[in-house]
Write a protein that holds these residues in place. Structure first.
Motif, PDB file in Angstrom:
ATOM      1  N   LEU A 172      67.619  72.998  44.837  1.00  0.00           N
ATOM      2  CA  LEU A 172      67.127  72.590  43.528  1.00  0.00           C
ATOM      3  C   LEU A 172      66.099  73.568  42.970  1.00  0.00           C
ATOM      4  CD1 LEU A 172      66.822  68.705  43.853  1.00  0.00           C
ATOM      5  CD2 LEU A 172      68.750  70.106  43.088  1.00  0.00           C
TER       6      LEU A 172
ATOM      7  N   PHE B 251      65.054  77.549  41.711  1.00  0.00           N
ATOM      8  CA  PHE B 251      65.828  78.474  40.895  1.00  0.00           C
ATOM      9  C   PHE B 251      66.255  79.698  41.683  1.00  0.00           C
ATOM     10  CE2 PHE B 251      62.923  81.959  40.136  1.00  0.00           C
ATOM     11  CZ  PHE B 251      61.648  81.423  40.091  1.00  0.00           C
TER      12      PHE B 251
ATOM     13  N   MET C  33      63.891  78.469  35.323  1.00  0.00           N
ATOM     14  CA  MET C  33      65.060  77.592  35.262  1.00  0.00           C
ATOM     15  C   MET C  33      64.686  76.259  34.637  1.00  0.00           C
ATOM     16  SD  MET C  33      67.435  76.106  38.383  1.00  0.00           S
ATOM     17  CE  MET C  33      66.120  75.022  38.992  1.00  0.00           C
ATOM     18  N   ASP C  34      65.525  75.805  33.703  1.00  0.00           N
ATOM     19  CA  ASP C  34      65.444  74.445  33.174  1.00  0.00           C
ATOM     20  C   ASP C  34      66.591  73.666  33.808  1.00  0.00           C
ATOM     21  OD1 ASP C  34      64.461  72.462  31.061  1.00  0.00           O
ATOM     22  OD2 ASP C  34      66.610  72.568  30.645  1.00  0.00           O
ATOM     23  N   GLN C  35      66.312  72.436  34.268  1.00  0.00           N
ATOM     24  CA  GLN C  35      67.317  71.706  35.027  1.00  0.00           C
ATOM     25  C   GLN C  35      67.317  70.227  34.663  1.00  0.00           C
ATOM     26  OE1 GLN C  35      68.804  72.045  39.499  1.00  0.00           O
ATOM     27  NE2 GLN C  35      66.675  71.422  39.441  1.00  0.00           N
ATOM     28  N   GLU C  36      68.524  69.683  34.522  1.00  0.00           N
ATOM     29  CA  GLU C  36      68.701  68.245  34.292  1.00  0.00           C
ATOM     30  C   GLU C  36      69.611  67.709  35.386  1.00  0.00           C
ATOM     31  OE1 GLU C  36      70.941  65.283  31.138  1.00  0.00           O
ATOM     32  OE2 GLU C  36      70.161  67.198  30.416  1.00  0.00           O
ATOM     33  N   LEU C  37      69.212  66.599  36.033  1.00  0.00           N
ATOM     34  CA  LEU C  37      69.956  66.041  37.157  1.00  0.00           C
ATOM     35  C   LEU C  37      70.508  64.665  36.809  1.00  0.00           C
ATOM     36  CD1 LEU C  37      67.453  66.913  40.035  1.00  0.00           C
ATOM     37  CD2 LEU C  37      69.510  68.178  39.395  1.00  0.00           C
TER      38      LEU C  37
ATOM     39  N   ALA D  75      74.108  68.670  38.339  1.00  0.00           N
ATOM     40  CA  ALA D  75      72.977  69.390  37.750  1.00  0.00           C
ATOM     41  C   ALA D  75      73.454  70.301  36.627  1.00  0.00           C
ATOM     42  CB  ALA D  75      72.251  70.209  38.809  1.00  0.00           C
TER      43      ALA D  75
ATOM     44  N   ARG E 114      72.018  73.496  34.416  1.00  0.00           N
ATOM     45  CA  ARG E 114      70.935  74.469  34.511  1.00  0.00           C
ATOM     46  C   ARG E 114      71.014  75.544  33.419  1.00  0.00           C
ATOM     47  NH1 ARG E 114      70.570  75.863  41.014  1.00  0.00           N
ATOM     48  NH2 ARG E 114      69.773  73.823  41.659  1.00  0.00           N
TER      49      ARG E 114
ATOM     50  N   TYR F 180      69.159  79.226  33.129  1.00  0.00           N
ATOM     51  CA  TYR F 180      68.331  80.199  33.832  1.00  0.00           C
ATOM     52  C   TYR F 180      67.691  81.179  32.845  1.00  0.00           C
ATOM     53  CZ  TYR F 180      70.790  78.763  38.113  1.00  0.00           C
ATOM     54  OH  TYR F 180      71.315  78.055  39.162  1.00  0.00           O
TER      55      TYR F 180
ATOM     56  N   TYR G 222      74.001  79.981  32.384  1.00  0.00           N
ATOM     57  CA  TYR G 222      74.056  78.525  32.523  1.00  0.00           C
ATOM     58  C   TYR G 222      75.001  78.111  33.654  1.00  0.00           C
ATOM     59  CZ  TYR G 222      72.334  79.171  27.752  1.00  0.00           C
ATOM     60  OH  TYR G 222      71.627  79.581  26.643  1.00  0.00           O
TER      61      TYR G 222
ATOM     62  N   SER H 296      76.828  74.472  35.593  1.00  0.00           N
ATOM     63  CA  SER H 296      77.071  73.045  35.811  1.00  0.00           C
ATOM     64  C   SER H 296      77.473  72.916  37.281  1.00  0.00           C
ATOM     65  CB  SER H 296      78.207  72.554  34.899  1.00  0.00           C
ATOM     66  OG  SER H 296      78.571  71.227  35.229  1.00  0.00           O
TER      67      SER H 296
END
Length: 237
Positions: free
Chosen positions: A78, A80, A178-182, A206, A208, A210, A220, A222
């Protein structure tokens, strides 16, 4: 059908472990005892215990039996840092299977991150990979890299299987954010087959974005994580 009865026993024992009926370090009943108690053959009981061992709920010790063990190894996926870099600092063996790409194409419609005009005015390299640890599939990856200053990217082999290393060495682009959504989801048929799990099993999804050392250059991913054998954290222990 006897073929599927092992799943009933597997789920029952998992439930008993999760509820604390069997605790960390406890010894499960023997194969003979489980066979008698549940009216199953020893072969069926053994299959259930083997699956529980693969899932990280027990360890089997010769001369003792099946011991409850909930301390899964944790993969720091999780962060980057790239998959290859994370695993390179462990004793685990990593393998990468490229399912498609890198191939130059148009951006998918309804992309999972907003895109800039500059990104949309260029095509994108699409890379589809299955990442495994010790021959156990742990991550299915869809990655999108905009074709901005990446001449002949689709003609190159990834350096030691690492996208991060290839961008850094061949193009002087370092990943630095990194931006991340889970999200927790259930595996569909295609994902289940590739990750070696059952349809409907819980997995981690996830999205992402970067950030890199090159101004305005993002890429990006997935990602779908199989957590049956490994816990997915921000570090490895």
């Amino acid at each position: 059908m006897e073929t599927f009865k092992y799943r009933e026993l597997q789920q029952l024992l998992k439930s008993q472990i999760i509820k604390g009926i069997y605790k960390e370090g406890d010894l499960l009943p023997s194969e003979n005892e489980l066979s008698t108690a549940h009216g199953m053959t020893r072969a069926t009981v053994r299959q259930a215990l083997q699956k529980m061992e693969r899932d990280g709920y027990i360890i089997k010790k010769k001369g003792k039996g099946s011991i409850v063990n909930l301390k899964k190894k944790r993969l720091g996926l999780l962060s980057f840092k790239g998959f290859s870099e994370v695993i390179s600092h462990t004793d685990e063996q990593v393998s990468n299977q490229i399912l498609k790409g890198p191939v130059l194409q148009k951006w998918p419609k309804d992309f999972f991150y907003p895109l800039s005009d500059m990104e949309l005015s260029n095509e994108v390299y699409y890379l589809y990979r299955l990442r495994s640890v010790n021959n156990h599939p742990v991550m299915l990856e869809h990655t999108y890299i905009p074709n901005i200053g990446l001449a002949d990217f689709d003609q190159r082999s990834l350096i030691q299987g690492s996208l991060f290393s290839t961008l850094a060495i061949d193009y002087q682009i370092e990943v630095n954010a990194m931006d991340q959504e889970l999200r927790a989801i259930k595996a569909d048929r295609n994902i289940a087959v590739l990750l070696g799990i059952q349809i409907g099993d819980p997995i981690l999804h996830a999205f992402r974005k970067y950030g890199t050392s090159k101004s305005g250059f993002f890429f990006y991913s997935s990602l779908f994580f199989n957590t049956e054998e490994y816990a997915i954290g921000s570090y490895f222990q």
